[in-house]
Design an enzyme around this catalytic site. Structure first.
Site, PDB file in Angstrom:
ATOM      1  N   SER A 163      -8.823  -1.747  -3.716  1.00  0.00           N
ATOM      2  CA  SER A 163      -7.704  -1.880  -4.371  1.00  0.00           C
ATOM      3  C   SER A 163      -7.895  -2.651  -5.754  1.00  0.00           C
ATOM      4  CB  SER A 163      -6.784  -2.890  -3.296  1.00  0.00           C
ATOM      5  OG  SER A 163      -5.387  -2.941  -3.852  1.00  0.00           O
ATOM      6  N   ASP A 258      -0.006   5.349   1.339  1.00  0.00           N
ATOM      7  CA  ASP A 258      -0.443   4.083  -0.018  1.00  0.00           C
ATOM      8  C   ASP A 258       0.094   4.423  -1.210  1.00  0.00           C
ATOM      9  OD1 ASP A 258      -2.070   2.510  -1.501  1.00  0.00           O
ATOM     10  OD2 ASP A 258      -3.781   3.221  -1.017  1.00  0.00           O
ATOM     11  N   HIS A 288      -2.537   1.714   2.982  1.00  0.00           N
ATOM     12  CA  HIS A 288      -3.294   0.523   1.977  1.00  0.00           C
ATOM     13  C   HIS A 288      -3.657  -0.633   2.980  1.00  0.00           C
ATOM     14  CE1 HIS A 288      -4.458  -0.724  -1.868  1.00  0.00           C
ATOM     15  NE2 HIS A 288      -4.192  -1.798  -1.582  1.00  0.00           N
TER      16      HIS A 288
END
Length: 315
Positions: A163, A258, A288
């Site tokens: 991320s 996501d 995610h």
């Protein structure tokens, strides 16, 4: 793009909803960090045993950058030195720390048979862009310069993160190429944030607003960036770089549910078009953040194993 969560991912999502946890965007940054820190006890698998764990203090212009070195019991070695992965944790540049990603870093050390150094870069909003980027670059340079003392083969130094950490890894790869070093053997980009314009389709699909919701990702953005001008800076949005030629081999992981899915896939494609060797892996039924949830989601452990194999393949 239609998204159907895997049964275990759907069960985890349902449990999070029923727990009544407040949305991060309704909290202060310190409060959000505390909630995130507690969640790991319910989601992280058991930490594998290592040969050694050492806390580091990497010198930087503002003081020191905390880091954690993880050495597996059976590292690959050549002339007494091992390959290494410098890892930047996720958390929207606002939450997360060495502990939130400690288990997954230990897993990667074991599965990749290499040393992992996790970097605790400065967080926003106390330290806005480009503080995290500066720390990531400084830490990587220092690790490369002190590789032999750390037991690391500088010629086999990879970078990675999930991320926000994937964003930082992509930026470090670009910065290292443009600066003529340090040499980077590979870049591991786990559902990376690559473009703060946030105009890709997955940023507006209802099916992708799972845990990392569309509103919380804007909350992260507004805490991290100083203003809209930063969106166009490649150090914030690596997709805004104009040249991807000569970057190190990449592993790009994306998930179906996501908001960052489409920009991650597009970044992988642009790397390929520039002649960069790219391995892609898509988990259509996961959301995610699943990568650190190996206690609840078997696909997380599958992902760790596959990434470990890729890291071994780097040499």
């Amino acid at each position: 793009m239609p998204v159907v969560l895997d049964p275990d991912a759907a069960a985890v999502y349902k449990a999070f909803q029923e727990a009544g946890r407040p949305a991060y965007e309704t909290l202060t940054a310190p409060e959000a960090r505390a909630y995130y820190a507690q969640a790991r006890f319910a989601t992280n698998p058991e930490a594998p045993e290592l040969a050694r764990v050492e806390e580091l203090a990497i010198p930087a212009p503002h003081g020191t950058i905390p880091a954690r070195l993880c050495v597996p019991r059976q590292p690959r070695q050549h002339d007494g030195l091992s390959p290494a992965l410098v890892f930047f944790h996720g958390g929207g540049w606002v939450i997360g720390d060495l502990d939130s990603h400690d288990v997954v870093c230990r897993q990667l050390a074991v599965e990749g048979a290499l040393i992992v150094i996790s970097v605790d870069y400065r967080l926003a909003p106390e330290h806005k862009f480009p503080a995290a980027t500066e720390d990531a670059i400084a830490a990587t340079k220092w690790i490369a310069a002190n590789a032999s003392e750390l037991g690391i083969d500088a010629a086999r130094l990879a970078i990675g993160g999930d991320s926000a950490g994937g964003n930082l890894a992509a930026v470090v790869a670009l910065a290292a190429r443009d600066a003529g070093g340090p040499a980077i053997a590979g870049q591991l980009l786990i559902y990376p944030a690559t473009d703060f314009a946030m105009t890709h389709g997955s940023h507006s699909e209802p099916e992708t607003s799972v845990l990392l919701t569309h509103s919380v990702i804007r909350w992260f953005r507004d805490h991290y960036l100083n203003g809209t001008t930063d969106i166009h800076d490649w150090r914030a949005s690596p997709a805004r770089a104009t040249n991807f030629v000569g970057l190190p081999p990449a592993y790009v992981l994306t998930a179906g549910a996501d908001p960052l899915r489409d920009e991650g896939n597009e970044y992988a494609e642009r790397l390929k078009q520039a002649g960069v060797p790219v391995t892609t892996r898509h988990y259509p039924g996961q959301f995610h953040g699943f990568f650190t949830m190996g206690k609840l989601l078997q696909q997380a452990n599958v992902a760790v194993g596959e990434i470990g194999a890729w890291l071994k393949g780097l040499g």
